[in-house]
Design a protein around this motif. Structure first.
Motif, PDB file in Angstrom:
ATOM      1  N   TYR A   1      -8.927  -2.637   1.259  1.00 16.79           N
ATOM      2  CA  TYR A   1      -8.508  -1.293   1.653  1.00 16.79           C
ATOM      3  C   TYR A   1      -9.421  -0.261   1.005  1.00 16.79           C
ATOM      4  N   SER A   2      -9.853   0.727   1.800  1.00 13.94           N
ATOM      5  CA  SER A   2     -10.553   1.887   1.251  1.00 13.94           C
ATOM      6  C   SER A   2     -10.222   3.095   2.112  1.00 13.94           C
ATOM      7  N   TRP A   3     -10.478   4.278   1.558  1.00 17.77           N
ATOM      8  CA  TRP A   3     -10.111   5.498   2.262  1.00 17.77           C
ATOM      9  C   TRP A   3     -10.993   6.628   1.750  1.00 17.77           C
TER      10      TRP A   3
ATOM     11  N   ALA B   1      -5.966  10.342  -5.719  1.00 17.10           N
ATOM     12  CA  ALA B   1      -5.969  10.125  -7.155  1.00 17.10           C
ATOM     13  C   ALA B   1      -5.606   8.688  -7.506  1.00 17.10           C
ATOM     14  N   ALA B   2      -5.844   8.341  -8.769  1.00 18.68           N
ATOM     15  CA  ALA B   2      -5.557   6.989  -9.240  1.00 18.68           C
ATOM     16  C   ALA B   2      -4.091   6.630  -9.034  1.00 18.68           C
ATOM     17  N   ARG B   3      -3.207   7.585  -9.292  1.00 16.99           N
ATOM     18  CA  ARG B   3      -1.782   7.278  -9.170  1.00 16.99           C
ATOM     19  C   ARG B   3      -1.406   6.939  -7.725  1.00 16.99           C
ATOM     20  N   GLN B   4      -2.094   7.537  -6.739  1.00 18.66           N
ATOM     21  CA  GLN B   4      -1.805   7.216  -5.339  1.00 18.66           C
ATOM     22  C   GLN B   4      -2.238   5.792  -5.015  1.00 18.66           C
ATOM     23  N   TRP B   5      -3.420   5.393  -5.527  1.00 22.95           N
ATOM     24  CA  TRP B   5      -3.870   4.023  -5.289  1.00 22.95           C
ATOM     25  C   TRP B   5      -2.954   3.020  -5.987  1.00 22.95           C
ATOM     26  N   GLU B   6      -2.464   3.360  -7.162  1.00 27.49           N
ATOM     27  CA  GLU B   6      -1.507   2.469  -7.818  1.00 27.49           C
ATOM     28  C   GLU B   6      -0.249   2.300  -6.978  1.00 27.49           C
ATOM     29  N   GLU B   7       0.226   3.391  -6.395  1.00 27.80           N
ATOM     30  CA  GLU B   7       1.433   3.328  -5.574  1.00 27.80           C
ATOM     31  C   GLU B   7       1.207   2.435  -4.352  1.00 27.80           C
ATOM     32  N   TRP B   8       0.056   2.635  -3.663  1.00 27.68           N
ATOM     33  CA  TRP B   8      -0.228   1.819  -2.469  1.00 27.68           C
ATOM     34  C   TRP B   8      -0.406   0.349  -2.841  1.00 27.68           C
ATOM     35  N   ALA B   9      -1.166   0.103  -3.900  1.00 28.13           N
ATOM     36  CA  ALA B   9      -1.430  -1.280  -4.292  1.00 28.13           C
ATOM     37  C   ALA B   9      -0.144  -1.988  -4.696  1.00 28.13           C
ATOM     38  N   ARG B  10       0.730  -1.286  -5.411  1.00 29.98           N
ATOM     39  CA  ARG B  10       2.016  -1.866  -5.800  1.00 29.98           C
ATOM     40  C   ARG B  10       2.862  -2.162  -4.559  1.00 29.98           C
TER      41      ARG B  10
ATOM     42  N   ALA C   1      -8.717  -6.673  -2.221  1.00 25.87           N
ATOM     43  CA  ALA C   1      -9.579  -5.709  -2.906  1.00 25.87           C
ATOM     44  C   ALA C   1      -9.180  -4.282  -2.559  1.00 25.87           C
ATOM     45  N   ILE C   2      -9.364  -3.405  -3.542  1.00 26.98           N
ATOM     46  CA  ILE C   2      -9.272  -1.965  -3.368  1.00 26.98           C
ATOM     47  C   ILE C   2     -10.669  -1.408  -3.601  1.00 26.98           C
ATOM     48  N   VAL C   3     -11.164  -0.649  -2.621  1.00 29.99           N
ATOM     49  CA  VAL C   3     -12.518  -0.109  -2.699  1.00 29.99           C
ATOM     50  C   VAL C   3     -12.411   1.408  -2.788  1.00 29.99           C
ATOM     51  N   LEU C   4     -12.830   1.985  -3.891  1.00 31.14           N
ATOM     52  CA  LEU C   4     -12.696   3.422  -4.129  1.00 31.14           C
ATOM     53  C   LEU C   4     -13.901   4.147  -3.555  1.00 31.14           C
TER      54      LEU C   4
END
Length: 789
Positions: A276-278, A283-292, A303-306
Motif C-alpha cells: 500500500y502507498s498513497w 501523518a505517521a499516526r494515519q499509517w499506523e491506523e490503516w496498518a493496524r 509492505a507499506i510504502v511511504l
C-alpha cells in the motif's frame, strides 16, 4: 526516412514525427585483411576506413563492434565491456570456433551459429547450427561522430519475423509493424508506446536475440512500419556494438543475455504480496491506523510504502521539491519515523521510502554541489553523481541512517527523465535511473539488506540485477488493463522477470471513462483481478480521499471479491514463489505472453490480451467496460477451466462467461499435466515455513514439479500413471514435518489412496492427507478415476 520520436520533455505531450538525417552516411567498403587476435576467439576485419571486431562470447553468442581505428591499431577488445554498463561479463568463454574464407566472405563458425561477413561491402548473415538463416543485414551505412557513429542498418524482414522485448512499454508485445524509440518517458495519461525502461534488445522466435549496446537517446527501431520487406535500426550517435544471441527457445536467448548482463535478483518473499502507498500528506499516526486495521480485519498485506511526504519541509514545484526535503523525516507529520517503522515491523510489514530528483535543499544542496557529489539537471532537478567513490560515499551517508532505522527498500521517482551528462560523458537520459537504482541496491546489500530491488520507473539493460519496474502514475479505467499487461509482458520479454503497476490507476482523467477510482468496475477488473496480473501487488493512488482503494471503502459484494482474490493469491504463494525461483534459474518471466512458452504456435505468438502466470496458469482478464464475456485463446494441449473444472482442448478460441460480480469474472485456465501447490491462508509472505501444502493435480502424462522452498532448496513431487492407477511421490526437503493434502481436478478423482499399504482418509474437499518427515520421501498409491463422458 521519418522517425516517430518521443518529445524531449517529461511526459506531457505525445510523440511526433521527425526526419532522420542520413546525409554523409556511407557503406563500409574495401576489405583489407582478417586476423585472429592472439589465442582468443576474436578476429579483426580491417576495411579501408574502419575495423570490425568479431568476438565469440560462447558457442551461441557473438559480438560485432565497428571501430574507426586504422589498420593495425586494434589489439583486442573482447574482454572489454561496452560503455553503458549493461554488460558486466564481457570475457570470452573458451569455445570451439573455426573460420572459413573465400573471395566474397569471411565466416566464423561454432557448434551453435555461423556468421558470414561480406567483404566488398560490409554486411552480414547469421545462421543457426543447421545452416538456417536467422538474420540478414543489407549494407549498413555509417557516419563518424564525436562519440562513435551515426548508423542506418537495414535488415531483411521475412513472413515469420516477430520482435519481442524493447523494455517496459505500454504497447502490444510482438512489435512487428511498429516503431520503437529508445527514450525514457514516464507512463501517465498519454496513450501509446511509453515507458521508462527503453532497452535496445529484442528476441525473435526465428531463433535469435539482438542487443545493441548504445545508450544514446533516440536510438530507433523501425520493425516493418515504413516498409513491409525490411526493418532497420538507426543510431544518431554513440557506439555500434552488437551482440547476436542464438537459441531455439526464448528462455535460451535470455540465458545468453544474462551471461552478458548478469543474472536476475530473486526478490524477498514480501515482493510477491500486497503493498500500500498513497501520494497524500498523511501523518505517521494515519499509517499506523490503516496498518493496524488491515491486520485486525485480516486483510493480507506485506509492505507499506511511504510516498514523498515522509520527508520534511515546505513542498513546492509540483509537490516534489522545496525547503527541507532531504532524506530526513518530516518533523511534524513523521516526527517519530523510526517509531513508525518499528511498529510496522511488529505487524510484519516491510517499509519502503520514496526519494526523487527534487529532494535536496539547503544546506545539503550547496554542500553536495560544492563537493561535486550532486549535479544540477534540467527541470529544476538535482541528482547524485556516480562513478566516484568519495561522491558515492557522501550520497549514501544520507541513505544509511534510514536503513539503520529499519527502512527495508527504496523507491526512486523521476529517474527516467534526468537529462544532461554522466561523469563518463555519456548521455544521462536512458542511463541515470539504472545507475541510481544500482547505487542504492548495492548500498543496501553492503549493509546486509539483501534481495530488495529498488522500485523505480527508470532503468536500462541490466536493470534485472537491481530493479523492480513500475510504469508511473497511470489513470483509472478498465481499458487500461491492456497497458498494464503490455508493460508487464514487454518487460518479461526484455529480461525483467518481475515488475509492478499501480493497480487501478494512480489518478482519474476525464478520458478514463470509468468515473471514480473506486467505482465497482475499475476496482474489480483493474485491482481485484489485477492481483493475478503482476508480480508485486501495489495499490498506489493520488491525493484524493476516495483514491485510497482500501477494502473497507468498498460496498459489501466488491469487498467480498477483494478478499476472495487477495486470499487466493496469498494461498498460491508456494506456486508463485516456486515459479519465481525457477524463473531466475531458467530465465522464465513470472508473467509473460503466451508466445514465450508456445513460440511454435502462430495463435499464441499473435495473442496480446492474455498472459501466463507461472508454468501452468493462463489469465484472460476482461478489458472492455460493460463486457461480461470474452473470447479466450487456449494454446495447443488440454486445459481445465479453473472455475468450472471443465476440460477443454487447446489450439482454439472459446467463449467464456465473465460476470462482473462473480468469481469466474476473471477467466483462469490450468494446463493439463500441472501440479498446483497451495498453503493455508497467511496474512503476509515473509517468515513463513509452509508446514501444510495442498496439491491440486491436473492430470496429464507422467508429471513432475519442483516446489522451491528457497533459492537453493526444492522438494520434488512426481506423479506416475500406470493405467488406472497412479503413484504420487512426495518429498520433504525442509527441516520440519510437513503435511501434504492431494486431490485431482478437471473431472479426475482419486480413490483408495494408500501409503505403505495403509489407507488414507479423505477429507470433505476430496483431498487425501498424509505427513512426511523432514528430508524424507513418501509414495501414495491410488486408483485414478477418469472424467465421465
Amino acid at each position: 526516412m521519418k522517425q516517430r520520436l518521443h518529445p524531449d520533455i517529461t511526459w506531457t505531450a505525445p510523440y511526433g514525427w521527425k526526419e532522420a538525417d542520413l546525409s554523409g552516411h556511407e557503406p563500409v567498403t574495401g576489405f583489407v585483411s582478417a586476423q585472429r587476435l592472439g589465442e582468443r576467439n576474436e578476429w579483426l576485419l580491417q576495411y579501408k576506413e574502419a575495423a570490425v571486431v568479431c568476438s565469440v562470447h560462447d558457442s551461441s553468442t557473438i559480438r560485432l563492434q565497428l571501430l574507426p581505428e586504422a589498420h593495425g591499431q586494434w589489439t583486442g577488445g573482447g574482454e572489454k565491456a561496452g560503455t553503458s554498463g549493461a554488460v558486466i561479463n564481457p570475457g570470452l568463454i573458451p569455445t570451439e570456433a573455426q573460420t572459413a574464407e573465400d573471395a566474397d566472405r569471411f565466416c566464423i563458425i561454432t557448434d551453435g551459429l555461423r556468421l558470414e561477413l561480406a567483404k566488398a561491402v560490409l554486411s552480414f548473415r547469421l545462421l543457426d547450427h543447421q545452416g538456417r538463416e536467422l538474420l540478414g543485414s543489407h549494407c549498413p551505412r555509417v557516419k563518424r561522430t564525436d562519440n562513435g557513429f551515426s548508423t542506418y542498418a537495414p535488415f531483411e524482414l521475412t513472413d515469420d519475423d516477430r520482435f519481442f522485448g524493447f523494455g517496459g512499454r505500454t504497447s502490444p508485445p510482438g512489435h512487428r509493424g511498429a516503431t520503437k524509440d529508445m527514450f525514457a518517458v514516464k507512463v501517465a495519461h498519454e496513450r501509446g508506446d511509453y515507458g521508462g525502461f527503453p532497452m535496445p534488445f529484442f528476441m525473435n522466435p526465428r531463433g535469435y536475440g539482438l542487443m545493441l549496446d548504445n545508450p544514446w537517446p533516440h536510438v530507433y527501431f523501425d520493425l516493418g512500419y515504413e516498409r513491409e520487406d525490411s526493418w532497420f535500426f538507426y543510431t544518431p550517435d554513440g557506439p555500434l556494438d552488437l551482440y547476436l544471441i542464438t537459441g531455439e527457445k526464448f528462455s535460451r536467448i535470455l540465458q545468453g543475455y544474462y551471461q552478458l548482463t548478469g543474472w536476475p535478483v530473486l526478490p524477498h518473499k514480501a515482493y510477491f504480496g500486497l503493498w500500500y502507498s498513497w501520494a497524500r500528506s498523511t501523518a505517521a499516526r494515519q499509517w499506523e491506523e490503516w496498518a493496524r486495521r488491515l491486520r485486525e480485519e485480516k486483510w493480507p498485506a506485506d509492505a507499506i510504502v511511504l510516498d514523498l511526504y515522509w520527508r520534511g519541509g515546505l513542498l513546492a514545484l509540483d509537490d516534489e521539491a522545496g525547503d527541507g526535503c532531504n532524506l530526513m523525516w518530516d518533523g511534524e507529520g513523521f516526527g517519530d519515523g523510526p517509531g513508525l517503522i518499528r511498529q510496522l515491523h511488529e505487524w510484519n510489514y516491510l517499509v519502503g521510502l520514496h526519494v526523487n530528483t527534487r529532494m535536496y535543499s539547503e544546506p545539503l544542496l550547496s554542500e553536495g554541489l560544492r563537493r561535486g557529489a550532486l549535479r544540477q539537471a534540467p527541470e529544476q532537478q538535482v541528482v547524485p553523481v556516480f562513478g566516484n567513490r568519495e561522491h558515492e560515499e557522501w550520497n549514501w551517508s544520507h541513505f544509511a541512517p534510514r536503513v539503520v532505522e529499519g527502512a527495508d527498500f527504496w523507491w526512486t521517482d523521476n529517474g527516467e527523465r534526468v537529462d544532461g551528462e554522466l561523469t563518463d560523458g555519456l548521455p544521462s537520459r536512458n542511463l541515470f535511473g539504472q545507475r541510481w537504482n544500482g547505487f542504492i541496491y548495492e548500498g543496501m546489500t553492503a549493509m546486509g539488506v539483501e534481495g530488495r530491488p529498488v522500485l523505480a520507473r527508470g532503468g536500462w539493460m541490466g536493470a534485472h540485477r537491481c530493479t523492480l519496474p513500475w510504469p508511473g502514475d497511470t489513470t483509472a479505467g478498465v481499458d487500461r488493463i491492456r497497458e498494464d499487461m503490455w508493460y508487464t509482458m514487454n518487460l518479461g520479454m526484455s529480461g525483467m522477470l518481475f515488475s509492478s503497476v499501480d493497480l487501478g490507476g494512480f489518478r482519474e482523467m476525464e478520458a478514463a471513462g470509468c468515473g471514480l477510482m473506486t467505482r465497482d468496475e475499475n476496482m474489480i477488473r483493474r485491482v481485484i483481478h489485477g492481483f493475478f496480473l503482476t508480480s508485486t501487488l501495489r495499490i498506489h493512488a493520488g491525493g484524493e480521499e476516495h483514491y485510497g482503494k482500501f477494502p473497507w471503502q468498498l460496498e459489501p459484494r466488491v469487498q467480498a471479491l477483494f478478499r476472495y482474490f487477495l486470499e487466493l493469491r496469498y494461498r498460491l504463494l508456494p506456486y508463485i514463489y516456486s515459479a519465481a525461483v525457477q524463473g531466475v534459474k531458467q530465465a522464465v518471466p513470472l508473467l509473460r505472453p503466451l508466445g514465450f512458452d508456445y513460440s511454435a504456435d502462430p495463435g499464441s505468438l499473435a495473442n496480446h490480451d492474455e498472459l501466463l502466470l507461472g508454468p501452468s496458469m493462463l489469465v484472460a482478464p476482461v478489458m472492455e467496460e460493460g463486457r461480461e464475456e470474452r473470447s479466450v485463446y487456449l494454446p495447443p494441449g488440454q486445459w481445465t477451466d479453473f472455475w468450472t473444472n471443465r476440460e477443454l482442448a487447446g489450439g482454439r478460441s472459446v467463449i467464456v462467461d465473465a460476470p462482473l460480480y462473480e468469481h469466474h469474472g476473471l477467466p483462469l485456465f490450468i494446463a493439463a499435466g500441472s501440479i498446483i501447490p497451495y498453503r493455508p491462508l497467511a496474512q503476509f509472505n515473509a517468515g513463513h515455513d509452509e508446514r501444510i501444502i495442498l496439491l491440486d493435480l491436473y492430470m496429464g502424462p507422467n508429471m513432475s514439479y519442483s516446489l522451491w522452498e528457497a533459492e537453493a532448496r526444492a522438494s520434488e513431487i512426481r506423479v506416475d500413471r500406470h493405467g488406472g492407477r497412479v503413484v504420487i511421490h512426495l518429498e520433504n526437503r525442509t527441516d520440519q514435518t510437513r503435511e501434504y493434502a492431494v486431490r485431482c481436478r478437471g473431472g479426475h478423482s482419486l480413490l483408495d489412496a494408500r501409503i505403505d499399504g495403509k489407507p488414507l482418509e479423505e477429507d470433505g474437499d476430496g483431498r487425501f492427507r498424509l505427513t512426511v518427515d523432514p528430508s524424507e520421501r513418501a509414495e501414495v498409491y491410488a486408483a485414478l478415476v477418469e472424467p465421465s463422458g
